[in-house]
Design a protein around this motif. Structure first.
Motif, PDB file in Angstrom:
ATOM      1  N   TYR A 157       0.831  -1.207   0.000  1.00 23.54           N
ATOM      2  CA  TYR A 157       0.000   0.000   0.000  1.00 23.54           C
ATOM      3  C   TYR A 157       0.870   1.263   0.000  1.00 23.54           C
ATOM      4  N   VAL A 158       1.894   1.268   0.832  1.00 24.68           N
ATOM      5  CA  VAL A 158       2.802   2.421   0.880  1.00 24.68           C
ATOM      6  C   VAL A 158       3.522   2.565  -0.455  1.00 24.68           C
ATOM      7  N   GLY A 159       3.941   1.451  -1.042  1.00 23.61           N
ATOM      8  CA  GLY A 159       4.610   1.492  -2.335  1.00 23.61           C
ATOM      9  C   GLY A 159       3.734   2.060  -3.431  1.00 23.61           C
ATOM     10  N   VAL A 160       2.472   1.642  -3.469  1.00 23.39           N
ATOM     11  CA  VAL A 160       1.539   2.156  -4.476  1.00 23.39           C
ATOM     12  C   VAL A 160       1.296   3.649  -4.262  1.00 23.39           C
ATOM     13  N   CYS A 161       1.151   4.074  -3.022  1.00 22.47           N
ATOM     14  CA  CYS A 161       0.948   5.506  -2.741  1.00 22.47           C
ATOM     15  C   CYS A 161       2.148   6.327  -3.198  1.00 22.47           C
ATOM     16  N   LEU A 162       3.348   5.818  -2.970  1.00 27.30           N
ATOM     17  CA  LEU A 162       4.543   6.535  -3.412  1.00 27.30           C
ATOM     18  C   LEU A 162       4.647   6.559  -4.934  1.00 27.30           C
ATOM     19  N   LEU A 163       4.309   5.460  -5.588  1.00 24.99           N
ATOM     20  CA  LEU A 163       4.331   5.442  -7.052  1.00 24.99           C
ATOM     21  C   LEU A 163       3.319   6.416  -7.642  1.00 24.99           C
TER      22      LEU A 163
ATOM     23  N   VAL B 181       2.205  11.552 -10.321  1.00 28.08           N
ATOM     24  CA  VAL B 181       1.541  12.865 -10.321  1.00 28.08           C
ATOM     25  C   VAL B 181       2.572  13.967 -10.472  1.00 28.08           C
ATOM     26  N   ARG B 182       3.714  13.853  -9.809  1.00 24.77           N
ATOM     27  CA  ARG B 182       4.764  14.869  -9.911  1.00 24.77           C
ATOM     28  C   ARG B 182       5.292  14.975 -11.339  1.00 24.77           C
ATOM     29  N   ARG B 183       5.590  13.833 -11.947  1.00 22.24           N
ATOM     30  CA  ARG B 183       6.120  13.854 -13.315  1.00 22.24           C
ATOM     31  C   ARG B 183       5.073  14.330 -14.310  1.00 22.24           C
TER      32      ARG B 183
ATOM     33  N   ARG C 234       1.567  22.090 -15.255  1.00 14.09           N
ATOM     34  CA  ARG C 234       0.745  22.493 -14.119  1.00 14.09           C
ATOM     35  C   ARG C 234       1.605  23.244 -13.101  1.00 14.09           C
ATOM     36  N   SER C 235       1.028  24.249 -12.477  1.00 15.06           N
ATOM     37  CA  SER C 235       1.798  24.986 -11.478  1.00 15.06           C
ATOM     38  C   SER C 235       1.932  24.149 -10.207  1.00 15.06           C
ATOM     39  N   ARG C 236       3.069  24.231  -9.587  1.00 14.65           N
ATOM     40  CA  ARG C 236       3.391  23.549  -8.331  1.00 14.65           C
ATOM     41  C   ARG C 236       3.214  22.027  -8.397  1.00 14.65           C
ATOM     42  N   PRO C 237       3.957  21.343  -9.230  1.00 16.58           N
ATOM     43  CA  PRO C 237       3.807  19.884  -9.330  1.00 16.58           C
ATOM     44  C   PRO C 237       4.196  19.152  -8.044  1.00 16.58           C
ATOM     45  N   THR C 238       5.163  19.697  -7.312  1.00 20.38           N
ATOM     46  CA  THR C 238       5.566  19.046  -6.064  1.00 20.38           C
ATOM     47  C   THR C 238       4.466  19.133  -5.016  1.00 20.38           C
ATOM     48  N   LEU C 239       3.762  20.249  -4.997  1.00 19.09           N
ATOM     49  CA  LEU C 239       2.652  20.391  -4.064  1.00 19.09           C
ATOM     50  C   LEU C 239       1.538  19.406  -4.386  1.00 19.09           C
ATOM     51  N   TRP C 240       1.213  19.238  -5.665  1.00 21.75           N
ATOM     52  CA  TRP C 240       0.207  18.254  -6.066  1.00 21.75           C
ATOM     53  C   TRP C 240       0.631  16.853  -5.633  1.00 21.75           C
ATOM     54  N   ALA C 241       1.882  16.509  -5.908  1.00 30.54           N
ATOM     55  CA  ALA C 241       2.372  15.173  -5.564  1.00 30.54           C
ATOM     56  C   ALA C 241       2.348  14.948  -4.056  1.00 30.54           C
TER      57      ALA C 241
ATOM     58  N   THR D 183      -2.739   8.410   4.331  1.00 30.28           N
ATOM     59  CA  THR D 183      -3.573   8.433   5.534  1.00 30.28           C
ATOM     60  C   THR D 183      -4.766   7.506   5.401  1.00 30.28           C
ATOM     61  N   GLY D 184      -5.027   7.024   4.199  1.00 29.65           N
ATOM     62  CA  GLY D 184      -6.104   6.063   4.015  1.00 29.65           C
ATOM     63  C   GLY D 184      -7.474   6.688   3.882  1.00 29.65           C
ATOM     64  N   GLY D 185      -7.547   7.978   3.762  1.00 25.43           N
ATOM     65  CA  GLY D 185      -8.832   8.641   3.656  1.00 25.43           C
ATOM     66  C   GLY D 185      -9.312   8.774   2.230  1.00 25.43           C
ATOM     67  N   LEU D 186     -10.563   9.066   2.094  1.00 24.16           N
ATOM     68  CA  LEU D 186     -11.133   9.276   0.772  1.00 24.16           C
ATOM     69  C   LEU D 186     -10.685  10.595   0.161  1.00 24.16           C
ATOM     70  N   LEU D 187     -10.159  11.476   0.987  1.00 20.89           N
ATOM     71  CA  LEU D 187      -9.695  12.764   0.481  1.00 20.89           C
ATOM     72  C   LEU D 187      -8.599  12.579  -0.564  1.00 20.89           C
ATOM     73  N   GLY D 188      -7.742  11.582  -0.374  1.00 21.24           N
ATOM     74  CA  GLY D 188      -6.699  11.308  -1.356  1.00 21.24           C
ATOM     75  C   GLY D 188      -7.267  10.911  -2.697  1.00 21.24           C
ATOM     76  N   LEU D 189      -8.315  10.093  -2.690  1.00 25.33           N
ATOM     77  CA  LEU D 189      -8.957   9.717  -3.948  1.00 25.33           C
ATOM     78  C   LEU D 189      -9.640  10.904  -4.600  1.00 25.33           C
ATOM     79  N   PHE D 190     -10.233  11.774  -3.795  1.00 25.31           N
ATOM     80  CA  PHE D 190     -10.865  12.974  -4.348  1.00 25.31           C
ATOM     81  C   PHE D 190      -9.819  13.913  -4.948  1.00 25.31           C
ATOM     82  N   LEU D 191      -8.683  14.063  -4.275  1.00 25.87           N
ATOM     83  CA  LEU D 191      -7.620  14.911  -4.828  1.00 25.87           C
ATOM     84  C   LEU D 191      -7.059  14.324  -6.124  1.00 25.87           C
ATOM     85  N   LEU D 192      -6.888  13.013  -6.169  1.00 25.94           N
ATOM     86  CA  LEU D 192      -6.405  12.378  -7.385  1.00 25.94           C
ATOM     87  C   LEU D 192      -7.412  12.549  -8.511  1.00 25.94           C
TER      88      LEU D 192
END
Length: 99
Positions: free
Chosen positions: A37-43, A48-50, A57-64, A73-82
Motif C-alpha cells: 500500500y505504501v509502495g503504491v501511494c509513493l508510485l 503525479v509529480r512527473r 501544471r503549477s506547483r507539481p511538487t505540491l500536487w504530488a 492516511t487512508g482517507g477518501l480525500l486522497g482519492l478525491f484529490l487524485l
C-alpha cells in the motif's frame, strides 16, 4: 525497571499471541499488504509529480505531496484529490524540438 517493563508487556502478549503458523501468516500478510500500500501511494505521488511537470501544471511538487500524503492516511480525500487532478489535467505542452 525490567520487572515494570515485563509487567507492561504481558497484556500485549496475551491479547495477540501469534504462536501458531496461522497467527504468523496473518502478521506476514498484514505487513506485506502495508508495504504494498505504501509502495503504491509513493508510485502514484511520483507519477503525479512527473505528469504535472509535463503538462505544465503549477506547483507539481505540491500536487504530488498532497495526493501522496492523503492517500497514505487512508482517507477518501486522497482519492478525491487524485480525481480532481485527473479531471483538471490538460494535454501535454509542446516541447521545442532542436533541428
Amino acid at each position: 525497571m525490567l520487572e515494570l517493563l515485563h509487567s507492561l508487556s504481558v497484556p500485549l502478549q496475551s491479547s495477540f499471541p501469534p504462536t501458531t503458523a496461522t497467527g504468523w501468516l496473518v502478521v506476514l500478510v498484514l505487513v506485506l499488504f502495508a508495504g504494498a500500500y505504501v509502495g503504491v501511494c509513493l508510485l502514484v505521488a511520483v507519477w503525479v509529480r512527473r505528469d504535472a511537470a509535463v503538462t505544465g501544471r503549477s506547483r507539481p511538487t505540491l500536487w504530488a505531496g498532497a495526493v501522496g500524503a492523503t492517500l497514505l492516511t487512508g482517507g477518501l480525500l486522497g482519492l478525491f484529490l487524485l480525481a480532481a487532478y485527473l479531471w483538471g489535467r490538460g494535454p501535454p505542452r509542446a516541447t521545442a524540438v532542436a533541428e
